[in-house]
Design an enzyme around this catalytic site. Structure first.
Site, PDB file in Angstrom:
ATOM      1  N   MET A  83       0.864  -1.166   0.000  1.00  0.00           N
ATOM      2  CA  MET A  83       0.000   0.000   0.000  1.00  0.00           C
ATOM      3  C   MET A  83       0.910   1.228   0.000  1.00  0.00           C
ATOM      4  O   MET A  83       1.278   1.734   1.050  1.00  0.00           O
ATOM      5  CB  MET A  83      -0.893  -0.020   1.238  1.00  0.00           C
ATOM      6  CG  MET A  83      -1.941   1.041   1.233  1.00  0.00           C
ATOM      7  SD  MET A  83      -2.999   1.028   2.705  1.00  0.00           S
ATOM      8  CE  MET A  83      -3.526  -0.643   2.804  1.00  0.00           C
ATOM      9  N   GLN A 102       5.831  -5.435   3.762  1.00  0.00           N
ATOM     10  CA  GLN A 102       6.048  -4.025   4.060  1.00  0.00           C
ATOM     11  C   GLN A 102       4.911  -3.186   3.479  1.00  0.00           C
ATOM     12  O   GLN A 102       3.988  -3.712   2.899  1.00  0.00           O
ATOM     13  CB  GLN A 102       7.380  -3.568   3.463  1.00  0.00           C
ATOM     14  CG  GLN A 102       7.443  -3.707   1.951  1.00  0.00           C
ATOM     15  CD  GLN A 102       8.816  -3.381   1.392  1.00  0.00           C
ATOM     16  OE1 GLN A 102       9.578  -2.650   1.999  1.00  0.00           O
ATOM     17  NE2 GLN A 102       9.136  -3.934   0.241  1.00  0.00           N
ATOM     18  N   ARG A 103       4.986  -1.866   3.688  1.00  0.00           N
ATOM     19  CA  ARG A 103       4.054  -0.891   3.103  1.00  0.00           C
ATOM     20  C   ARG A 103       2.602  -1.124   3.532  1.00  0.00           C
ATOM     21  O   ARG A 103       1.717  -1.272   2.707  1.00  0.00           O
ATOM     22  CB  ARG A 103       4.155  -0.886   1.586  1.00  0.00           C
ATOM     23  CG  ARG A 103       5.494  -0.447   1.084  1.00  0.00           C
ATOM     24  CD  ARG A 103       5.538  -0.459  -0.426  1.00  0.00           C
ATOM     25  NE  ARG A 103       6.807   0.070  -0.902  1.00  0.00           N
ATOM     26  CZ  ARG A 103       7.184   0.061  -2.156  1.00  0.00           C
ATOM     27  NH1 ARG A 103       6.395  -0.445  -3.069  1.00  0.00           N
ATOM     28  NH2 ARG A 103       8.339   0.571  -2.492  1.00  0.00           N
ATOM     29  N   MET A 104       2.370  -1.064   4.814  1.00  0.00           N
ATOM     30  CA  MET A 104       1.019  -1.275   5.344  1.00  0.00           C
ATOM     31  C   MET A 104       0.560  -0.077   6.162  1.00  0.00           C
ATOM     32  O   MET A 104       0.109  -0.277   7.295  1.00  0.00           O
ATOM     33  CB  MET A 104       0.994  -2.555   6.192  1.00  0.00           C
ATOM     34  CG  MET A 104       1.421  -3.780   5.421  1.00  0.00           C
ATOM     35  SD  MET A 104       1.660  -5.199   6.498  1.00  0.00           S
ATOM     36  CE  MET A 104       3.333  -5.010   7.071  1.00  0.00           C
ATOM     37  N   PRO A 105       0.632   1.135   5.699  1.00  0.00           N
ATOM     38  CA  PRO A 105       1.081   1.638   4.402  1.00  0.00           C
ATOM     39  C   PRO A 105       2.505   2.196   4.469  1.00  0.00           C
ATOM     40  O   PRO A 105       3.135   2.234   5.515  1.00  0.00           O
ATOM     41  CB  PRO A 105       0.108   2.787   4.157  1.00  0.00           C
ATOM     42  CG  PRO A 105      -0.056   3.383   5.524  1.00  0.00           C
ATOM     43  CD  PRO A 105      -0.054   2.188   6.457  1.00  0.00           C
TER      44      PRO A 105
END
Length: 157
Positions: free
Chosen positions: A1, A29-32
């Protein structure tokens, strides 16, 4: 995200995003991961992330509020590595988050503290639940809801 197109897109400075009531399990990763703008990350359940859970750069402002972080092999929710010439311009703040199994949260306070009711979200309010009941709520109320899953979700509210 990934929220925000690139480090050079200054138009993303007006970005206002709420990441609300999600289950993130065994994600990398990127959560967000937020660039520029303001991200309110509220009432999410994180379990066993691989690299990091929440990230930010390029003057992003991230408020993590009332989330549950249950660590697996990686403990740090917001790792930052100076050896990679990391961008230290964002603000990342934790408010009323619950950290389980040794999870840790590194706050970056470049621009001071954040709240969900500041100028970023005038008169803004999402319905939240306490962290002690969040795992059950998110487990019952994530994804497509129908039949008994919908009944379980409604009963947990």
């Amino acid at each position: 995200m990934l929220l925000g197109a690139s480090d050079q897109d200054t138009v993303d400075q007006v970005l206002r995003v709420t990441v609300y009531r999600n289950l993130f399990e065994s994600s990398t990763q990127r959560m967000p991961h937020c660039r520029c703008g303001y991200c309110h990350v509220v009432n999410n359940y994180y379990k066993n992330w691989s690299y990091y859970a929440i990230g930010a750069r390029v003057h992003a402002r991230v408020l993590s509020e009332l989330n549950v972080f249950e660590a697996g092999s990686h403990l740090e929710v917001t790792p930052w590595y100076n050896q990679f010439n990391s961008d230290l311009t964002p603000t990342i703040v934790s408010s009323k988050d619950l950290f389980l199994k040794g999870a840790t949260f590194h706050e970056f306070m470049k621009y001071g503290t954040l709240s969900a009711t500041q100028d970023d979200y005038p008169a803004y309010k999402v319905p939240t639940v306490a962290t002690n009941s969040l795992a059950s709520l998110v487990s019952n109320c994530s994804g497509v809801l129908f039949g008994s899953k919908l009944d379980d979700c409604l009963a947990s509210q």
